[in-house]
Design a protein around this motif. Sequence first.
Motif, short mmCIF file in Angstrom:
data_model
loop_
_atom_site.label_atom_id
_atom_site.label_comp_id
_atom_site.label_asym_id
_atom_site.label_seq_id
_atom_site.Cartn_x
_atom_site.Cartn_y
_atom_site.Cartn_z
N ILE A 50 1.90 9.59 1.53
CA ILE A 50 2.21 8.22 1.97
C ILE A 50 1.43 7.92 3.23
O ILE A 50 1.44 8.68 4.19
N ASP A 51 0.76 6.77 3.21
CA ASP A 51 0.08 6.27 4.41
C ASP A 51 -0.19 4.79 4.21
O ASP A 51 -0.25 4.32 3.07
N GLN A 52 -0.37 4.07 5.30
CA GLN A 52 -0.70 2.64 5.17
C GLN A 52 -2.14 2.41 4.74
O GLN A 52 -2.49 1.34 4.28
N ASP A 53 -2.97 3.45 4.88
CA ASP A 53 -4.36 3.36 4.45
C ASP A 53 -4.74 4.67 3.75
O ASP A 53 -4.89 5.70 4.41
N LEU A 54 -4.87 4.63 2.46
CA LEU A 54 -5.21 5.82 1.68
C LEU A 54 -6.68 5.83 1.25
O LEU A 54 -7.06 6.59 0.36
N SER A 55 -7.51 5.02 1.90
CA SER A 55 -8.91 4.94 1.49
C SER A 55 -9.62 6.29 1.60
O SER A 55 -10.53 6.58 0.81
N ALA A 58 -9.17 8.06 -1.76
CA ALA A 58 -9.37 7.22 -2.94
C ALA A 58 -9.89 7.99 -4.15
O ALA A 58 -9.60 7.65 -5.29
N LEU A 67 -0.06 8.98 -4.84
CA LEU A 67 -0.50 8.24 -3.64
C LEU A 67 0.34 6.98 -3.52
O LEU A 67 0.34 6.15 -4.43
N TRP A 68 1.05 6.86 -2.42
CA TRP A 68 1.84 5.66 -2.15
C TRP A 68 1.29 5.01 -0.89
O TRP A 68 1.46 5.54 0.20
N GLN A 69 0.64 3.88 -1.03
CA GLN A 69 0.10 3.17 0.12
C GLN A 69 1.19 2.24 0.65
O GLN A 69 1.37 1.14 0.13
N TRP A 70 1.90 2.71 1.65
CA TRP A 70 3.02 1.98 2.24
C TRP A 70 2.82 1.86 3.74
O TRP A 70 2.44 2.83 4.40
N ASN A 71 3.14 0.69 4.27
CA ASN A 71 3.22 0.53 5.71
C ASN A 71 4.68 0.81 6.08
O ASN A 71 5.57 0.03 5.76
#
Length: 177
Positions: A50-55, A58, A67-71
């Motif tokens: 989990i992260d706000q930016d998973l670039s 990718a 992959l959980w793109q969460w703020n």
Amino acid sequence: MTHGTLNSTAALVTEYPWPKLAGLKVLDLACGSGRNGFWFLAQGCEVTFIDQDLSAMASLKHDKAQLWQWNLEDGSAPPLPIEAFDIVLVFNYLHRPLFSQIAASIKPNGLIVYETFTWQQAEIGHPRNPDFLLMEHELQSVFANWQSLHYFEGRLSDPVSGAQSLKAQLIARKPSQ
């Protein structure tokens, strides 16, 4: 810190005498590049990143990775699932409102593995914002009713770069109920 240091697994992870890990469910919270979660993935764990930016991740294609793109700070993320993980990893991240969700997301007898900066870090470098710095013995206090397996609070030196930081580390087991 050098680029290599940022991408290497934390010593707290690699030096701990883990029991059998294969098949365990691991959450790498605020994972950044995923450096610690990747280590658990290599041990046969199922890892949720989990992260706000998973670039930076990718290109990750692995049947045991999610992959959980969460703020996690702006209120847009759903709550963490309850008792879903055997191990939760939190490194270089502090958002106090998440403490109760983190604890609830760990299965009974599961582990929290937490390492982040203490208030003393502001005296030698970044971060300096007190919102991102633990108070003295704060991690011990938050997880006071858990079985402490490892606790350290003080100066750490990166073995590659020699960079100094002031951190707290905790590995603790959640009570069985």
